[in-house]
Design an enzyme around this catalytic site. Structure first.
Site, PDB file in Angstrom:
ATOM      1  N   TYR A 103       0.928  -1.202   0.041  1.00 19.10           N
ATOM      2  CA  TYR A 103      -0.085  -0.094  -0.108  1.00 19.10           C
ATOM      3  C   TYR A 103       0.750   1.167  -0.117  1.00 19.10           C
ATOM      4  O   TYR A 103       0.388   2.239  -0.598  1.00 19.10           O
ATOM      5  CB  TYR A 103      -1.125  -0.001   1.212  1.00 19.10           C
ATOM      6  CG  TYR A 103      -2.112  -0.992   0.734  1.00 19.10           C
ATOM      7  CD1 TYR A 103      -2.059  -2.318   1.318  1.00 19.10           C
ATOM      8  CD2 TYR A 103      -3.128  -0.632  -0.021  1.00 19.10           C
ATOM      9  CE1 TYR A 103      -3.116  -3.371   0.983  1.00 19.10           C
ATOM     10  CE2 TYR A 103      -4.209  -1.527  -0.182  1.00 19.10           C
ATOM     11  CZ  TYR A 103      -4.033  -2.632   0.149  1.00 19.10           C
ATOM     12  OH  TYR A 103      -5.080  -3.542  -0.307  1.00 19.10           O
ATOM     13  N   HIS A 127     -14.896   0.421  -1.105  1.00 13.16           N
ATOM     14  CA  HIS A 127     -13.475  -0.505  -0.647  1.00 13.16           C
ATOM     15  C   HIS A 127     -12.508   0.391   0.187  1.00 13.16           C
ATOM     16  O   HIS A 127     -11.516   0.033   0.345  1.00 13.16           O
ATOM     17  CB  HIS A 127     -12.864  -1.043  -1.494  1.00 13.16           C
ATOM     18  CG  HIS A 127     -13.765  -2.047  -2.567  1.00 13.16           C
ATOM     19  ND1 HIS A 127     -13.470  -2.365  -3.737  1.00 13.16           N
ATOM     20  CD2 HIS A 127     -14.821  -2.565  -2.078  1.00 13.16           C
ATOM     21  CE1 HIS A 127     -14.465  -3.352  -3.942  1.00 13.16           C
ATOM     22  NE2 HIS A 127     -15.164  -3.451  -3.045  1.00 13.16           N
TER      23      HIS A 127
HETATM   24  C1  BV8 Z   1     -17.685  -9.260   1.106  1.00 13.27           C
HETATM   25  C2  BV8 Z   1      -9.001  -3.905  -1.615  1.00 13.27           C
HETATM   26  C3  BV8 Z   1     -19.078  -9.947   2.826  1.00 13.27           C
HETATM   27  C4  BV8 Z   1      -8.544  -2.396  -1.733  1.00 13.27           C
HETATM   28  C5  BV8 Z   1     -10.319  -5.037  -2.949  1.00 13.27           C
HETATM   29  C6  BV8 Z   1     -13.768 -16.568  -1.590  1.00 13.27           C
HETATM   30  C7  BV8 Z   1     -12.942 -16.112  -0.405  1.00 13.27           C
HETATM   31  C8  BV8 Z   1     -13.204 -14.814  -0.020  1.00 13.27           C
HETATM   32  C9  BV8 Z   1     -14.257 -13.759  -0.477  1.00 13.27           C
HETATM   33  C10 BV8 Z   1     -15.073 -14.228  -1.510  1.00 13.27           C
HETATM   34  C11 BV8 Z   1     -14.884 -15.731  -2.004  1.00 13.27           C
HETATM   35  N1  BV8 Z   1     -15.809 -15.820  -3.125  1.00 13.27           N
HETATM   36  C12 BV8 Z   1     -16.409 -14.495  -3.307  1.00 13.27           C
HETATM   37  C13 BV8 Z   1     -15.827 -13.800  -2.374  1.00 13.27           C
HETATM   38  C14 BV8 Z   1     -16.530 -12.225  -2.157  1.00 13.27           C
HETATM   39  C15 BV8 Z   1     -15.214 -11.393  -2.501  1.00 13.27           C
HETATM   40  C16 BV8 Z   1     -15.323 -11.540  -4.092  1.00 13.27           C
HETATM   41  O1  BV8 Z   1     -15.898 -10.928  -4.859  1.00 13.27           O
HETATM   42  N2  BV8 Z   1     -14.159 -11.855  -4.459  1.00 13.27           N
HETATM   43  C17 BV8 Z   1     -14.033 -12.298  -5.968  1.00 13.27           C
HETATM   44  C18 BV8 Z   1     -12.482 -12.229  -6.240  1.00 13.27           C
HETATM   45  C19 BV8 Z   1     -14.678 -13.419  -6.449  1.00 13.27           C
HETATM   46  N3  BV8 Z   1     -15.438 -10.214  -2.064  1.00 13.27           N
HETATM   47  C20 BV8 Z   1     -15.357  -9.568  -1.060  1.00 13.27           C
HETATM   48  O2  BV8 Z   1     -14.703 -10.414  -0.043  1.00 13.27           O
HETATM   49  C21 BV8 Z   1     -15.984  -8.437  -0.485  1.00 13.27           C
HETATM   50  N4  BV8 Z   1     -16.318  -8.373   0.807  1.00 13.27           N
HETATM   51  O3  BV8 Z   1     -17.887  -9.950   0.095  1.00 13.27           O
HETATM   52  O4  BV8 Z   1     -17.848  -9.268   2.490  1.00 13.27           O
HETATM   53  C22 BV8 Z   1     -20.174  -9.211   2.655  1.00 13.27           C
HETATM   54  C23 BV8 Z   1     -20.957  -8.919   1.397  1.00 13.27           C
HETATM   55  C24 BV8 Z   1     -22.008  -8.433   1.558  1.00 13.27           C
HETATM   56  C25 BV8 Z   1     -22.569  -7.659   2.464  1.00 13.27           C
HETATM   57  C26 BV8 Z   1     -21.797  -7.810   3.690  1.00 13.27           C
HETATM   58  C27 BV8 Z   1     -20.675  -8.463   3.726  1.00 13.27           C
HETATM   59  C28 BV8 Z   1     -14.666  -7.240  -0.514  1.00 13.27           C
HETATM   60  C29 BV8 Z   1     -14.163  -7.043  -1.621  1.00 13.27           C
HETATM   61  C30 BV8 Z   1     -13.286  -5.782  -1.719  1.00 13.27           C
HETATM   62  C31 BV8 Z   1     -11.842  -6.417  -1.618  1.00 13.27           C
HETATM   63  N5  BV8 Z   1     -10.776  -5.432  -1.733  1.00 13.27           N
HETATM   64  N6  BV8 Z   1      -9.218  -4.141  -2.944  1.00 13.27           N
HETATM   65  C32 BV8 Z   1      -7.318  -2.193  -2.872  1.00 13.27           C
HETATM   66  O5  BV8 Z   1      -6.244  -2.806  -2.423  1.00 13.27           O
HETATM   67  O6  BV8 Z   1      -7.504  -1.548  -3.781  1.00 13.27           O
HETATM   68  S1  BV8 Z   1     -10.604  -5.692  -4.649  1.00 13.27           S
HETATM   69  C33 BV8 Z   1     -10.232  -4.955  -5.960  1.00 13.27           C
HETATM   70  O7  BV8 Z   1     -11.052  -5.155  -7.086  1.00 13.27           O
HETATM   71  C34 BV8 Z   1     -10.336  -3.420  -5.764  1.00 13.27           C
HETATM   72  O8  BV8 Z   1     -11.166  -2.805  -4.843  1.00 13.27           O
HETATM   73  C35 BV8 Z   1     -11.040  -3.040  -7.058  1.00 13.27           C
HETATM   74  O9  BV8 Z   1     -11.595  -1.851  -7.066  1.00 13.27           O
HETATM   75  C36 BV8 Z   1     -11.968  -4.069  -7.147  1.00 13.27           C
HETATM   76  C37 BV8 Z   1     -12.515  -4.412  -8.424  1.00 13.27           C
HETATM   77  O10 BV8 Z   1     -11.587  -4.433  -9.465  1.00 13.27           O
HETATM   78  P1  BV8 Z   1     -11.903  -3.474 -10.606  1.00 13.27           P
HETATM   79  O11 BV8 Z   1     -12.289  -2.119 -10.205  1.00 13.27           O
HETATM   80  O12 BV8 Z   1     -13.248  -3.800 -11.475  1.00 13.27           O
HETATM   81  O13 BV8 Z   1     -10.649  -3.589 -11.394  1.00 13.27           O
HETATM   82  P2  BV8 Z   1     -10.265  -4.573 -12.562  1.00 13.27           P
HETATM   83  O14 BV8 Z   1      -8.719  -4.444 -12.962  1.00 13.27           O
HETATM   84  O15 BV8 Z   1     -10.778  -5.986 -12.059  1.00 13.27           O
HETATM   85  O16 BV8 Z   1     -11.037  -4.282 -13.915  1.00 13.27           O
HETATM   86  C38 BV8 Z   1     -10.668  -2.916 -14.624  1.00 13.27           C
HETATM   87  C39 BV8 Z   1     -11.978  -2.632 -15.639  1.00 13.27           C
HETATM   88  O17 BV8 Z   1     -11.474  -1.489 -16.145  1.00 13.27           O
HETATM   89  C40 BV8 Z   1     -11.478  -3.755 -16.881  1.00 13.27           C
HETATM   90  O18 BV8 Z   1     -12.860  -4.187 -17.241  1.00 13.27           O
HETATM   91  C41 BV8 Z   1     -11.000  -2.991 -17.964  1.00 13.27           C
HETATM   92  O19 BV8 Z   1     -11.399  -3.599 -19.034  1.00 13.27           O
HETATM   93  C42 BV8 Z   1     -11.239  -1.825 -17.700  1.00 13.27           C
HETATM   94  N7  BV8 Z   1     -10.576  -0.557 -18.173  1.00 13.27           N
HETATM   95  C43 BV8 Z   1      -9.109  -0.600 -18.288  1.00 13.27           C
HETATM   96  N8  BV8 Z   1      -8.655   0.579 -18.805  1.00 13.27           N
HETATM   97  C44 BV8 Z   1      -9.659   1.390 -19.286  1.00 13.27           C
HETATM   98  C45 BV8 Z   1     -10.870   0.555 -18.483  1.00 13.27           C
HETATM   99  N9  BV8 Z   1     -12.289   1.152 -18.745  1.00 13.27           N
HETATM  100  C46 BV8 Z   1     -12.343   2.268 -19.279  1.00 13.27           C
HETATM  101  N10 BV8 Z   1     -11.364   3.087 -19.776  1.00 13.27           N
HETATM  102  C47 BV8 Z   1      -9.912   2.635 -19.562  1.00 13.27           C
HETATM  103  N11 BV8 Z   1      -9.034   3.337 -19.899  1.00 13.27           N
END
Ligand code: BV8
Length: 251
Positions: free
Chosen positions: A69, A124
């Site tokens: 971080y 987040h």
């Molecule tokens: C929760 C930390 C319960 C901060 C992040 C198994 C084990 C444990 C958990 C889970 C599991 N299975 C499912 C889960 C739930 C889990 C989850 O979803 N896991 C996924 C991987 C399956 N979620 C959680 O644990 C969440 N908490 O569920 O708690 C709960 C739920 C509801 C109610 C009460 C309790 C917590 C999730 C938060 C995790 N923290 N980061 C940090 O370090 O940043 S996650 C991380 O991913 C970031 O926060 C980020 O923002 C987030 C999402 O990613 P994106 O922003 O979408 O980024 P990505 O790179 O993926 O995509 C970028 C996009 O932009 C692409 O589509 C690309 O095409 C596009 N792009 C690129 N360039 C451009 C563009 N678009 C336009 N213009 C451009 N130029």
């Protein structure tokens, strides 16, 4: 000079008093110079989220998590990382649109604030803040952080962590976000791959309301693209201002 992109033509223009919820992800900050997570050379291609973005990782190896971080916070604070045209277009929408505009960001950078957005939820968290694991105190934090840092609240060291939401932790502001999603007329998703829940489920929640129109503005189709009534693909600095200008031309 390559040809300018054609303007985005919204398929449906909302009423002027519509309420709008905008979800943003790492893609909106890409053209400001910040890495995304799941693109080809994204953050998760260089480090595993299990090693730096879970409470277990922090308990196991706090110095490694702090280093992860500290590097990202320092990058965001460098002079060449500034809000881009997409951030600025959203701040303009919020200031000019007659109805309510709420921005929900998954991003932990402060580029929306720097662009002028006010009605904003960091679901987040934000790495420009620190939280004490012992007493819960939250303070602004702009320097590097380490296990040596002392909490200004309980005066104990070893408990300071970035005020971000790790995997397995509950995102912030969910009650307010849910209320806004279930009552909005327009839901716009920008720069997110639709892989992380609960944010990836927001489009389905918004669609529970018959009247809510849903739009994806992303570089390429996200994992949830088929859930949206309308999609426009291209760089955020091109398609977001174009889409927002079309909305504002109507008021
Ligand atoms: C929760 C930390 C319960 C901060 C992040 C198994 C084990 C444990 C958990 C889970 C599991 N299975 C499912 C889960 C739930 C889990 C989850 O979803 N896991 C996924 C991987 C399956 N979620 C959680 O644990 C969440 N908490 O569920 O708690 C709960 C739920 C509801 C109610 C009460 C309790 C917590 C999730 C938060 C995790 N923290 N980061 C940090 O370090 O940043 S996650 C991380 O991913 C970031 O926060 C980020 O923002 C987030 C999402 O990613 P994106 O922003 O979408 O980024 P990505 O790179 O993926 O995509 C970028 C996009 O932009 C692409 O589509 C690309 O095409 C596009 N792009 C690129 N360039 C451009 C563009 N678009 C336009 N213009 C451009 N130029």
């Amino acid at each position: 000079m390559n040809n300018p992109s054609p303007p985005v033509v919204p398929r449906i223009l909302p009423r002027k008093d519509s309420s709008i919820v905008v979800l943003t992800g790492a893609g909106i900050s890409k053209e400001s110079g910040l890495d995304t997570f799941r693109d080809a050379n994204g953050i998760w291609s260089r480090v595993s989220w299990e090693d730096v973005a879970t409470p277990e990782a922090f308990a196991r190896q706090p110095d490694r998590v702090h280093a992860f971080y500290n590097m990202r916070r320092a990058r965001t604070r460098s002079i060449d990382v500034q809000p881009n045209k997409a951030h600025l277009a959203l701040a303009l929408l919020e200031s000019l649109w007659p109805g309510q505009v709420l921005i929900v960001t998954q991003n932990v950078d402060s580029l929306h604030e720097k662009a002028g957005s006010v009605n904003l939820i960091h679901m987040h968290g934000n790495y420009d803040e620190a939280r004490c694991n012992f007493c819960g105190a939250v303070v602004e934090w702009i320097e590097d952080m380490s296990t040596e840092d002392i909490c200004s609240g309980c005066v104990r060291s070893g408990g300071m962590r970035p005020n971000v939401v790790w995997f397995g932790e509950t995102p912030m502001g969910l009650d307010e976000i849910t209320e806004a999603l279930l009552s909005c007329d327009l839901f716009i998703s920008i720069g997110t791959s639709g892989n992380v829940y609960p944010a990836a489920g927001f489009v389905a929640m918004a669609r529970r309301q018959e009247q809510t129109h849903t739009v994806e503005l992303n570089l390429e189709p996200s994992s949830g693209a088929m859930m949206f009534h309308e999609v426009h693909h291209g760089p955020a600095t091109v398609i977001v201002p174009s889409y927002i200008n079309a909305l504002l031309a109507k008021i």
